[in-house]
Design an enzyme around this catalytic site. Structure first.
Site, short mmCIF file in Angstrom:
data_model
loop_
_atom_site.label_atom_id
_atom_site.label_comp_id
_atom_site.label_asym_id
_atom_site.label_seq_id
_atom_site.Cartn_x
_atom_site.Cartn_y
_atom_site.Cartn_z
N HIS A 40 0.84 -1.20 0.00
CA HIS A 40 0.00 0.00 0.00
C HIS A 40 0.87 1.25 0.00
CE1 HIS A 40 -3.55 -2.44 0.73
NE2 HIS A 40 -4.30 -1.37 0.66
N LYS A 105 -9.95 -8.33 7.99
CA LYS A 105 -10.63 -8.58 9.26
C LYS A 105 -10.35 -7.40 10.17
CE LYS A 105 -6.69 -10.48 11.52
NZ LYS A 105 -6.15 -10.22 12.83
#
Lengths: 185, 257
Positions: A40, A105
């Site tokens: 990222h 999650k």
């Protein structure tokens, strides 16, 4: 929770994403991309420099995972979701670049939830720790960017009926908040 | 994964009232079965290799550097076991060491002529949700409970609930943290041998499971499978409490040489 299971396949349109509501179970088939913190960070640096991303994220889904290595003869090792919150700082930029779905999650920040409403994107949870079970849905895997990052490289995965549950939808719903409210004593 | 964790899953499946929560327990049981059958890790995060050594004081280790030998074992185990290499050599430069070394090694000298080695790989996601607080002694048992429950509450869905909560009570700043980690080595649900501590474990488990977080944080009654507390003597000015959260992938194994 809705008993209906919805099948989705990227690239996702605004309409496909808008149909998804919190608590719904989805089965994903087709190509998805992996990405963790390090990938990222590199992608945001490219955007900052006005360069193209290594993969076109338009309509795509990123799965937050750093798989275990495959044994000989396996497609991939254990491959369950990692904690999504670590990607929060980078996510709104990728949503602006056309990303439509994220699988991970754990909780997302308010900024990410707002950006999901604005850019019409959805956040899905896979079962953390069920890495061996999830690996069975992964039919192909190949590194498409940042091989030097090892487990943190960007993989293109071909998945079949990958199970996930809608946690944040484009309507501002949050299953973590709603689910907890329902069962708190 | 140990039979203790599997038994806790079966118990959780029976006791959980949320349908989604029950479904998650079924998936975790199925996942453990596949992992065992196919010799693959149940979770891709095969952790930081945390090693506890209980070295008998009559044992004399010869022929090389014990720490180097342990790291060689970790290197070999992670490579040959196809386990993920998750360790970065420098917290700021963040470059992967490529072989999951170095391990975190804790040594204790104990009476006897045996060497006990415990390997407890620890995942990053649940470790990140851990915390420590130096309470004022006046805050007492209520303060301890408040901090532990708050810590689990703030962690929410992040550490892959159902979790095992390790609590270190007393000692100093670093001792409390180590106690919390050691508490996680106990078989899941085994109570403290001290009656007042066992009672506190039970009360904390009840309070945590009233939070409603549930399996994977999607809502339910089983947020924690167990609370384990280890305690130590404490300075009259202090009441340290450390919470080390373990995801349901509570893996550890010991051998005695």
């Amino acid at each position: 929770m809705s008993a209906e299971v919805i099948k989705i396949s990227p690239p996702l349109s605004d309409e496909a994403v808008q149909r998804l509501k919190i608590g719904q179970q989805v089965l994903i088939s087709g190509k998805i991309y992996t990405g963790r913190d390090a990938a990222h960070k590199k992608m945001i640096e490219l955007l900052d420099e006005g360069k193209e991303l290594p993969v076109d994220l338009w309509g795509q889904i990123i799965y937050y995972v750093g798989p275990a290595p495959a044994r000989p003869g396996q497609v991939i090792g254990s491959a369950g979701p990692t904690t999504s919150g670590r990607m929060d700082a980078y996510t709104p930029r990728l949503l602006a670049a056309g990303l439509k779905g994220m699988i991970g999650k754990g909780m997302r920040s308010e900024e990410v939830k707002e950006a999901m409403k604005k850019y019409k994107a959805v956040y899905l949870a896979a079962v953390g720790g069920a890495g061996a079970l999830i690996a069975r849905c992964i039919k192909q895997a190949r590194v498409v960017a940042y091989p030097e990052l090892g487990a943190e490289a960007v993989y293109e995965l071909v998945v079949e009926d990958f199970p996930a549950i809608v946690v944040n939808d484009v309507w501002g719903g949050d299953l973590y908040i709603e689910g907890r409210k329902k069962y708190a004593m | 994964m140990g039979e203790d964790v599997l038994a806790a899953f079966e118990k959780g499946l029976k006791e959980e009232v949320s349908p989604t929560g029950k479904d998650i327990f079924r998936q975790l049981i199925e996942n453990a079965r596949i992992a065992r059958e196919e010799s693959v890790p149940m979770c891709q995060d095969t952790g930081f290799a945390v090693i506890f050594l209980d070295i008998g004081q009559d044992v004399h280790i010869t022929g090389g550097d014990l720490y180097a030998a342990i790291n060689e074992g970790v290197r070999k185990g992670y490579r040959e076991g196809y386990l993920r290499k998750s360790i970065l050599g420098h917290p700021l430069e963040r470059k992967n060491t490529g072989d999951n070394t170095p391990a975190v090694i804790h040594c204790r000298i104990v009476p006897g002529d045996k060497l006990k080695i415990t390997v407890a790989p620890k995942g990053g996601g649940s470790e990140n949700m851990s915390g420590l607080k130096m309470l004022k002694p006046a805050e007492g048992i209520a303060g301890v409970k408040k901090f532990v429950v708050e810590q689990v509450s703030l962690a929410g869905a992040n550490p892959c609930p159902p979790v095992i909560v390790g609590v270190g009570l007393g000692g100093t700043f670093e001792k409390a943290a180590l106690l919390a980690k050691e508490a996680l080595l106990r078989p899941v649900g085994q109570k403290s041998t001290l009656p007042e501590i066992a009672r506190l474990e039970e009360e904390l488990l009840t309070e945590i499971n009233r939070l409603g977080i549930g399996p994977q944080g999607l809502g339910g009654r089983i947020t924690a499978l167990a609370v384990h507390i280890e305690m130590y003597a404490v300075h009259m000015a202090s009441l340290p409490v450390a919470v080390n959260i373990n995801c349901h992938a509570a893996r550890h194994k010991s051998i005695i040489l």
